[in-house]
Design a protein around this motif. Structure first.
Motif, PDB file in Angstrom:
ATOM      1  N   VAL A   1       0.841  -1.206   0.000  1.00  0.00           N
ATOM      2  CA  VAL A   1       0.000   0.000   0.000  1.00  0.00           C
ATOM      3  C   VAL A   1       0.874   1.253   0.000  1.00  0.00           C
ATOM      4  O   VAL A   1       0.616   2.205  -0.750  1.00  0.00           O
ATOM      5  N   ILE A   2       1.921   1.265   0.817  1.00  0.00           N
ATOM      6  CA  ILE A   2       2.825   2.417   0.866  1.00  0.00           C
ATOM      7  C   ILE A   2       3.483   2.631  -0.495  1.00  0.00           C
ATOM      8  O   ILE A   2       3.548   3.766  -0.992  1.00  0.00           O
ATOM      9  N   LEU A   3       3.953   1.568  -1.115  1.00  0.00           N
ATOM     10  CA  LEU A   3       4.581   1.693  -2.437  1.00  0.00           C
ATOM     11  C   LEU A   3       3.591   2.181  -3.488  1.00  0.00           C
ATOM     12  O   LEU A   3       3.942   2.974  -4.362  1.00  0.00           O
ATOM     13  N   ALA A   4       2.347   1.723  -3.415  1.00  0.00           N
ATOM     14  CA  ALA A   4       1.338   2.168  -4.377  1.00  0.00           C
ATOM     15  C   ALA A   4       1.055   3.661  -4.200  1.00  0.00           C
ATOM     16  O   ALA A   4       0.935   4.400  -5.188  1.00  0.00           O
ATOM     17  N   VAL A   5       0.965   4.118  -2.957  1.00  0.00           N
ATOM     18  CA  VAL A   5       0.726   5.546  -2.706  1.00  0.00           C
ATOM     19  C   VAL A   5       1.901   6.385  -3.207  1.00  0.00           C
ATOM     20  O   VAL A   5       1.715   7.415  -3.864  1.00  0.00           O
ATOM     21  N   LEU A   6       3.126   5.947  -2.918  1.00  0.00           N
ATOM     22  CA  LEU A   6       4.304   6.681  -3.393  1.00  0.00           C
ATOM     23  C   LEU A   6       4.363   6.698  -4.926  1.00  0.00           C
ATOM     24  O   LEU A   6       4.723   7.720  -5.521  1.00  0.00           O
ATOM     25  N   ALA A   7       4.022   5.592  -5.547  1.00  0.00           N
ATOM     26  CA  ALA A   7       4.004   5.547  -7.014  1.00  0.00           C
ATOM     27  C   ALA A   7       2.963   6.511  -7.572  1.00  0.00           C
ATOM     28  O   ALA A   7       3.211   7.186  -8.579  1.00  0.00           O
ATOM     29  N   CYS A   8       1.814   6.595  -6.932  1.00  0.00           N
ATOM     30  CA  CYS A   8       0.772   7.525  -7.393  1.00  0.00           C
ATOM     31  C   CYS A   8       1.231   8.975  -7.266  1.00  0.00           C
ATOM     32  O   CYS A   8       1.018   9.785  -8.176  1.00  0.00           O
ATOM     33  N   ILE A   9       1.875   9.304  -6.152  1.00  0.00           N
ATOM     34  CA  ILE A   9       2.395  10.659  -5.962  1.00  0.00           C
ATOM     35  C   ILE A   9       3.426  10.971  -7.041  1.00  0.00           C
ATOM     36  O   ILE A   9       3.405  12.047  -7.643  1.00  0.00           O
ATOM     37  N   TRP A  10       4.328  10.038  -7.299  1.00  0.00           N
ATOM     38  CA  TRP A  10       5.341  10.243  -8.328  1.00  0.00           C
ATOM     39  C   TRP A  10       4.704  10.411  -9.703  1.00  0.00           C
ATOM     40  O   TRP A  10       5.110  11.295 -10.475  1.00  0.00           O
ATOM     41  N   MET A  11       3.710   9.575 -10.028  1.00  0.00           N
ATOM     42  CA  MET A  11       3.074   9.679 -11.348  1.00  0.00           C
ATOM     43  C   MET A  11       2.408  11.034 -11.543  1.00  0.00           C
ATOM     44  O   MET A  11       2.515  11.629 -12.619  1.00  0.00           O
ATOM     45  N   VAL A  12       1.741  11.532 -10.516  1.00  0.00           N
ATOM     46  CA  VAL A  12       1.075  12.836 -10.627  1.00  0.00           C
ATOM     47  C   VAL A  12       2.106  13.944 -10.852  1.00  0.00           C
ATOM     48  O   VAL A  12       1.955  14.785 -11.747  1.00  0.00           O
ATOM     49  N   ARG A  13       3.178  13.948 -10.085  1.00  0.00           N
ATOM     50  CA  ARG A  13       4.215  14.980 -10.242  1.00  0.00           C
ATOM     51  C   ARG A  13       4.905  14.884 -11.601  1.00  0.00           C
ATOM     52  O   ARG A  13       5.121  15.902 -12.263  1.00  0.00           O
ATOM     53  N   ASP A  14       5.242  13.671 -12.007  1.00  0.00           N
ATOM     54  CA  ASP A  14       5.913  13.484 -13.285  1.00  0.00           C
ATOM     55  C   ASP A  14       4.998  13.853 -14.455  1.00  0.00           C
ATOM     56  O   ASP A  14       5.436  14.477 -15.419  1.00  0.00           O
ATOM     57  N   ALA A  15       3.752  13.502 -14.347  1.00  0.00           N
ATOM     58  CA  ALA A  15       2.797  13.821 -15.417  1.00  0.00           C
ATOM     59  C   ALA A  15       2.614  15.328 -15.557  1.00  0.00           C
ATOM     60  O   ALA A  15       2.511  15.842 -16.675  1.00  0.00           O
ATOM     61  N   ARG A  16       2.583  16.039 -14.441  1.00  0.00           N
ATOM     62  CA  ARG A  16       2.460  17.506 -14.505  1.00  0.00           C
ATOM     63  C   ARG A  16       3.661  18.115 -15.218  1.00  0.00           C
ATOM     64  O   ARG A  16       3.517  19.038 -16.019  1.00  0.00           O
ATOM     65  N   GLU A  17       4.855  17.624 -14.913  1.00  0.00           N
ATOM     66  CA  GLU A  17       6.061  18.142 -15.548  1.00  0.00           C
ATOM     67  C   GLU A  17       6.068  17.879 -17.048  1.00  0.00           C
ATOM     68  O   GLU A  17       6.596  18.669 -17.817  1.00  0.00           O
ATOM     69  N   ARG A  18       5.498  16.778 -17.467  1.00  0.00           N
ATOM     70  CA  ARG A  18       5.520  16.379 -18.873  1.00  0.00           C
ATOM     71  C   ARG A  18       4.261  16.783 -19.632  1.00  0.00           C
ATOM     72  O   ARG A  18       4.145  16.534 -20.819  1.00  0.00           O
ATOM     73  N   GLY A  19       3.299  17.371 -18.944  1.00  0.00           N
ATOM     74  CA  GLY A  19       2.068  17.781 -19.603  1.00  0.00           C
ATOM     75  C   GLY A  19       1.148  16.605 -19.939  1.00  0.00           C
ATOM     76  O   GLY A  19       0.403  16.657 -20.912  1.00  0.00           O
ATOM     77  N   LEU A  20       1.216  15.565 -19.130  1.00  0.00           N
ATOM     78  CA  LEU A  20       0.387  14.379 -19.335  1.00  0.00           C
ATOM     79  C   LEU A  20      -0.668  14.293 -18.240  1.00  0.00           C
ATOM     80  O   LEU A  20      -0.646  15.061 -17.295  1.00  0.00           O
ATOM     81  N   THR A  21      -1.580  13.332 -18.375  1.00  0.00           N
ATOM     82  CA  THR A  21      -2.546  13.068 -17.317  1.00  0.00           C
ATOM     83  C   THR A  21      -2.233  11.726 -16.669  1.00  0.00           C
ATOM     84  O   THR A  21      -1.976  10.741 -17.357  1.00  0.00           O
ATOM     85  N   ALA A  22      -2.236  11.706 -15.353  1.00  0.00           N
ATOM     86  CA  ALA A  22      -1.890  10.485 -14.627  1.00  0.00           C
ATOM     87  C   ALA A  22      -3.112   9.749 -14.093  1.00  0.00           C
ATOM     88  O   ALA A  22      -2.994   8.613 -13.656  1.00  0.00           O
TER      89      ALA A  22
END
Length: 77
Positions: free
Chosen positions: A26-47
């Motif tokens: 669960v902790i890894l899934a939450v961290l992955a979701c946080i990373w995907m949202v931040r990375d997607a914002r930087e790249r102009g994508l939707t997570a």
């Protein structure tokens, strides 16, 4: 398919070790979701589609995000 969604999770409540494994996942899934949202914002994508996949299918969400991110090629990183 025989045990259902809760049948996959239920064995993790039988012991402390199983509970730790579930907590780690669960902790890894939450961290992955946080990373995907931040990375997607930087790249102009939707997570969000990948966040939903992560909630229902675990690590397939981040894996698909990584594949789609690289196939999209919207950034020269």
């Amino acid at each position: 398919m025989d045990v259902g969604y809760f049948g996959i999770i239920e064995p993790h409540f039988r012991s402390w070790g199983g509970g730790q494994v579930l907590t780690d996942l669960v902790i890894l899934a939450v961290l992955a979701c946080i990373w995907m949202v931040r990375d997607a914002r930087e790249r102009g994508l939707t997570a969000w589609p990948f966040i939903v996949i992560t909630l229902f299918a675990g690590s397939f969400g981040p894996l698909l995000y990584l594949v789609m991110r690289e196939l999209g090629g919207s950034d020269d990183r």
